[in-house]
Enzyme design. Structure first.
Site, PDB file in Angstrom:
ATOM      1  N   GLY A   8      -0.075   0.936   8.000  1.00  0.00           N
ATOM      2  CA  GLY A   8      -1.250   0.834   8.883  1.00  0.00           C
ATOM      3  C   GLY A   8      -2.263  -0.222   8.475  1.00  0.00           C
ATOM      4  N   GLY A   9      -2.122  -0.760   7.261  1.00  0.00           N
ATOM      5  CA  GLY A   9      -2.992  -1.864   6.852  1.00  0.00           C
ATOM      6  C   GLY A   9      -4.457  -1.483   6.726  1.00  0.00           C
ATOM      7  CB  THR A  10      -7.457  -3.695   6.617  1.00  0.00           C
ATOM      8  OG1 THR A  10      -6.959  -4.495   5.553  1.00  0.00           O
ATOM      9  CG2 THR A  10      -8.961  -3.542   6.470  1.00  0.00           C
ATOM     10  CB  ALA A  35     -20.899  -6.226   6.554  1.00  0.00           C
ATOM     11  N   GLY A  87     -25.603  -8.784   6.559  1.00  0.00           N
ATOM     12  CA  GLY A  87     -24.796  -9.239   7.695  1.00  0.00           C
ATOM     13  C   GLY A  87     -24.874  -8.279   8.867  1.00  0.00           C
ATOM     14  CB  ALA A  88     -26.867  -8.188  11.904  1.00  0.00           C
ATOM     15  CG  ASP A 105      -7.537 -10.096  10.661  1.00  0.00           C
ATOM     16  OD1 ASP A 105      -7.488 -10.099  11.902  1.00  0.00           O
ATOM     17  OD2 ASP A 105      -8.210  -9.278  10.011  1.00  0.00           O
ATOM     18  CG  HIS A 110     -20.422  10.182  42.601  1.00  0.00           C
ATOM     19  ND1 HIS A 110     -21.352   9.418  41.939  1.00  0.00           N
ATOM     20  CD2 HIS A 110     -21.060  11.323  42.989  1.00  0.00           C
ATOM     21  CE1 HIS A 110     -22.523  10.056  41.942  1.00  0.00           C
ATOM     22  NE2 HIS A 110     -22.365  11.212  42.575  1.00  0.00           N
ATOM     23  NE  ARG A 122      -3.673  -1.217   2.967  1.00  0.00           N
ATOM     24  CZ  ARG A 122      -4.949  -1.327   2.617  1.00  0.00           C
ATOM     25  NH1 ARG A 122      -5.524  -0.364   1.931  1.00  0.00           N
ATOM     26  NH2 ARG A 122      -5.657  -2.370   2.973  1.00  0.00           N
TER      27      ARG A 122
HETATM   28  P1  NAI Z   1     -18.980 -10.815  11.146  1.00  0.00           P
HETATM   29  O1  NAI Z   1     -18.462 -12.171  11.079  1.00  0.00           O
HETATM   30  O2  NAI Z   1     -18.854  -9.996  12.399  1.00  0.00           O
HETATM   31  O3  NAI Z   1     -20.547 -10.821  10.770  1.00  0.00           O
HETATM   32  C1  NAI Z   1     -21.037 -11.313   9.533  1.00  0.00           C
HETATM   33  C2  NAI Z   1     -22.525 -11.557   9.632  1.00  0.00           C
HETATM   34  O4  NAI Z   1     -23.031 -11.851   8.335  1.00  0.00           O
HETATM   35  C3  NAI Z   1     -22.888 -12.724  10.533  1.00  0.00           C
HETATM   36  O5  NAI Z   1     -23.849 -12.285  11.459  1.00  0.00           O
HETATM   37  C4  NAI Z   1     -23.438 -13.767   9.546  1.00  0.00           C
HETATM   38  O6  NAI Z   1     -24.419 -14.579  10.131  1.00  0.00           O
HETATM   39  C5  NAI Z   1     -24.012 -12.879   8.433  1.00  0.00           C
HETATM   40  N1  NAI Z   1     -24.162 -13.533   7.121  1.00  0.00           N
HETATM   41  C6  NAI Z   1     -23.259 -14.340   6.497  1.00  0.00           C
HETATM   42  N2  NAI Z   1     -23.753 -14.745   5.294  1.00  0.00           N
HETATM   43  C7  NAI Z   1     -24.969 -14.172   5.145  1.00  0.00           C
HETATM   44  C8  NAI Z   1     -25.983 -14.211   4.107  1.00  0.00           C
HETATM   45  N3  NAI Z   1     -25.831 -14.890   2.964  1.00  0.00           N
HETATM   46  N4  NAI Z   1     -27.130 -13.513   4.290  1.00  0.00           N
HETATM   47  C9  NAI Z   1     -27.317 -12.814   5.441  1.00  0.00           C
HETATM   48  N5  NAI Z   1     -26.398 -12.739   6.436  1.00  0.00           N
HETATM   49  C10 NAI Z   1     -25.241 -13.402   6.296  1.00  0.00           C
HETATM   50  O7  NAI Z   1     -18.306 -10.065   9.907  1.00  0.00           O
HETATM   51  P2  NAI Z   1     -18.051  -8.542   9.551  1.00  0.00           P
HETATM   52  O8  NAI Z   1     -19.012  -7.633  10.243  1.00  0.00           O
HETATM   53  O9  NAI Z   1     -17.984  -8.519   8.070  1.00  0.00           O
HETATM   54  O10 NAI Z   1     -16.631  -8.253  10.169  1.00  0.00           O
HETATM   55  C11 NAI Z   1     -15.484  -8.977   9.717  1.00  0.00           C
HETATM   56  C12 NAI Z   1     -14.437  -9.066  10.769  1.00  0.00           C
HETATM   57  O11 NAI Z   1     -13.902  -7.795  11.057  1.00  0.00           O
HETATM   58  C13 NAI Z   1     -14.977  -9.635  12.063  1.00  0.00           C
HETATM   59  O12 NAI Z   1     -14.143 -10.659  12.504  1.00  0.00           O
HETATM   60  C14 NAI Z   1     -14.962  -8.472  13.017  1.00  0.00           C
HETATM   61  O13 NAI Z   1     -14.662  -8.886  14.335  1.00  0.00           O
HETATM   62  C15 NAI Z   1     -13.882  -7.569  12.445  1.00  0.00           C
HETATM   63  N6  NAI Z   1     -14.192  -6.185  12.738  1.00  0.00           N
HETATM   64  C16 NAI Z   1     -14.108  -5.756  14.019  1.00  0.00           C
HETATM   65  C17 NAI Z   1     -14.446  -4.466  14.340  1.00  0.00           C
HETATM   66  C18 NAI Z   1     -14.392  -4.047  15.772  1.00  0.00           C
HETATM   67  O14 NAI Z   1     -13.782  -4.725  16.561  1.00  0.00           O
HETATM   68  N7  NAI Z   1     -15.026  -2.946  16.143  1.00  0.00           N
HETATM   69  C19 NAI Z   1     -14.895  -3.509  13.330  1.00  0.00           C
HETATM   70  C20 NAI Z   1     -14.990  -4.082  12.036  1.00  0.00           C
HETATM   71  C21 NAI Z   1     -14.633  -5.362  11.767  1.00  0.00           C
END
Ligand code: NAI
Length: 462
Positions: free
Chosen positions: A39-41, A266, A176-177, A309, A441, A35
């Site tokens: 700092g990466g992604t 996501a 993806g939630a 990762d 407090h 890149r």
């Molecule tokens: P994630 O693994 O947290 O969530 C993905 C979601 O997508 C899951 O709930 C899964 O059930 C759903 N899903 C999968 N296939 C699907 C489909 N066909 N239809 C509907 N839903 C589906 O992945 P996410 O949010 O993409 O994050 C990736 C990585 O990055 C994670 O390991 C996360 O911990 C990390 N990350 C961490 C952050 C933080 O610590 N604040 C911020 C951003 C990312």
């Protein structure tokens, strides 16, 4: 003598932290990064830029919802999207330059380009081959593909595209939630988009404490996010700049579609290890694409280590950083240690969500006797003063020894508060240790103490 004691491939949080620690330990160190910035992604298109947008959109929300209540009158601000993106880029720039400065300070060589390992002890960058006593792979991850959904980073985007949209979409579908979907979904909901989150499972944020999941979903709904859970996305197509997302409800197999100006995919990330030449080297891999390592982060090939990762465990920047420091210690002939039982997870929405250790569901499954100490932020004076009484602190402690097994928070500054518990857990603290510690407090931290008190004779303000 090799040209470098250590060559780290990848300058994300795992790689750059590893390099700095190696240099501090007296090892001659280089980092390969393709890149334009370090700092990466995380720093370029992840954690840091998203935090800037979360902050800006939260301020907008506060101005529109709480200013008048506090006697702050006047028109709520409108959004200058170009300026908001420029602010985000400025934040990223300051941080990437900061790492460049740290590299210079620690005399770390930045080998610019994409690296591969033609043979053990050698790293190829462009046309040059460098000799290294040790190689650390810290190449991170990339968004996982979702069948039937083609990313164009314009209408159908990953988190990278979602951080640089040409304009704020009127309607956005988030697939993806998980952490990414909810952080960025809540940014755009606050900026005025109609956001619908489609999730395969029946609950949001899989793996998180069940009570937190429910409260979190309720809070996000109140903020205007719509949820379709138990729905598997089948595909997404773009026509005339608009997208159609098709999903199938798992309960009755019925199909439905959603229209949007932008679709954020996501659905998780996968290790990024292509192009390194691992197959030819015979580096053993795990089934899910991670590089196999032992407890000292050694791959199956002598002299090659892997962290972050690209290996097993949660895909979190701070987990990678810890592994980076630990592997540097190992290479320097010292003892490297990461306590995988105490790695906090934080979701930077408003309110924030944070957790560490075991969830109640995990403890039940393990058949462990535990007690729950819970305290609502409604009983916390500081939280009420800033309209953030929603949410709670929940501490799980061993029923017999009172030792803290886990903690789950949703509420103001949860991502900061969690560290009190992390430190406690590192020291093997009992809930009583936190309960007997004087807390200033009025602070949000008092809610943690009250939850600890709730593991014993009971909280004061509930
Ligand atoms: P994630 O693994 O947290 O969530 C993905 C979601 O997508 C899951 O709930 C899964 O059930 C759903 N899903 C999968 N296939 C699907 C489909 N066909 N239809 C509907 N839903 C589906 O992945 P996410 O949010 O993409 O994050 C990736 C990585 O990055 C994670 O390991 C996360 O911990 C990390 N990350 C961490 C952050 C933080 O610590 N604040 C911020 C951003 C990312």
């Amino acid at each position: 003598m090799a040209e470098f004691d250590v060559i780290v491939i990848g300058a994300g949080p795992g790689g750059y932290v590893c390099a700095i620690r190696c240099a501090q330990l007296g090892l001659k160190t280089a980092v390969v990064e393709g890149r334009d910035t370090l700092g990466g992604t995380c720093l370029n298109v992840g954690c840091i830029p998203s935090k800037a947008l979360l902050h800006a959109s939260h301020q907008l929300h506060e101005a529109g919802h709480n200013f008048a209540r506090m006697g702050l009158k006047g028109k709520a601000p409108s959004v200058d999207w170009k300026q908001m993106l420029a602010y985000k880029d400025e934040v990223v720039g300051q941080n990437t330059k900061g790492i460049e400065f740290l590299f210079k300070k620690n005399k770390i060589t930045w080998l610019k380009g994409w690296g591969s390992i033609p043979e053990p002890g050698r790293v190829k960058v462009g046309d040059e081959v460098h000799a290294a006593g040790n190689i650390v792979i810290a190449t991170g991850s990339e968004p996982a593909a979702l069948s039937g959904v083609e990313i164009d980073e314009k209408v159908i985007v990953t988190s990278t595209g979602a951080l640089a949209l040409p304009k704020i979409p009127r309607a956005m579908v988030v697939i993806g939630a998980g952490v990414i979907g909810l952080e960025l979904g809540s940014v755009y909901a606050r900026l005025g988009s109609k956001v619908t989150v489609v999730e395969y499972l029946d609950a949001i944020t899989p793996g998180m404490d069940g009570e937190v999941q429910k409260t979190f979903q309720r809070v996000l709904k109140k903020q205007g996010l719509d949820f379709v859970t138990g729905a598997a996305v089948q595909g997404a197509a773009v026509k005339g700049g608009k997208a159609k997302v098709t999903y199938r409800l798992r309960k009755d197999d019925s199909e439905a579609t959603l229209e949007a100006d932008c679709v954020l995919v996501a659905t998780g990330r996968r290790p990024f290890t292509q192009g390194l030449g691992l197959e030819a080297l015979g580096v053993q891999m795990e089934e899910r694409g991670q590089i196999r390592i032992d407890e000292g982060w050694r791959t199956s090939v002598t002299g090659i280590f892997a962290i972050g990762d690209a290996v097993r465990g949660p895909m979190l920047a701070h987990k990678a950083e810890d592994e980076g420091m630990a592997v540097a210690e190992v290479i320097a002939g010292r003892h490297g240690h990461v306590n995988y039982g105490v790695i906090p997870g934080v979701i930077y929405t408003a309110p924030e969500v944070a957790s560490v250790g075991k969830t109640e569901e995990q403890l039940k499954e393990e058949g462990r006797a535990y007690k729950v100490g819970k305290f609502s932020f409604m009983g916390n004076a500081r939280a009420k003063a800033v309209f953030q009484g929603e949410g709670f602190v929940k501490i799980l402690a061993d029923a017999e020894t009172d030792r803290i097994l886990g903690a789950h928070l949703i509420g103001p500054a949860a991502g900061e508060l969690i560290h009190e518990i992390c430190v406690g857990m590192e020291f093997g603290a009992a809930a009583e240790d936190i309960a007997l510690t004087c807390h200033a407090h009025p602070t949000f931290s008092e809610a943690v103490r009250e939850a600890a008190l709730a593991c014993g004779d009971g909280p004061i303000h509930a």
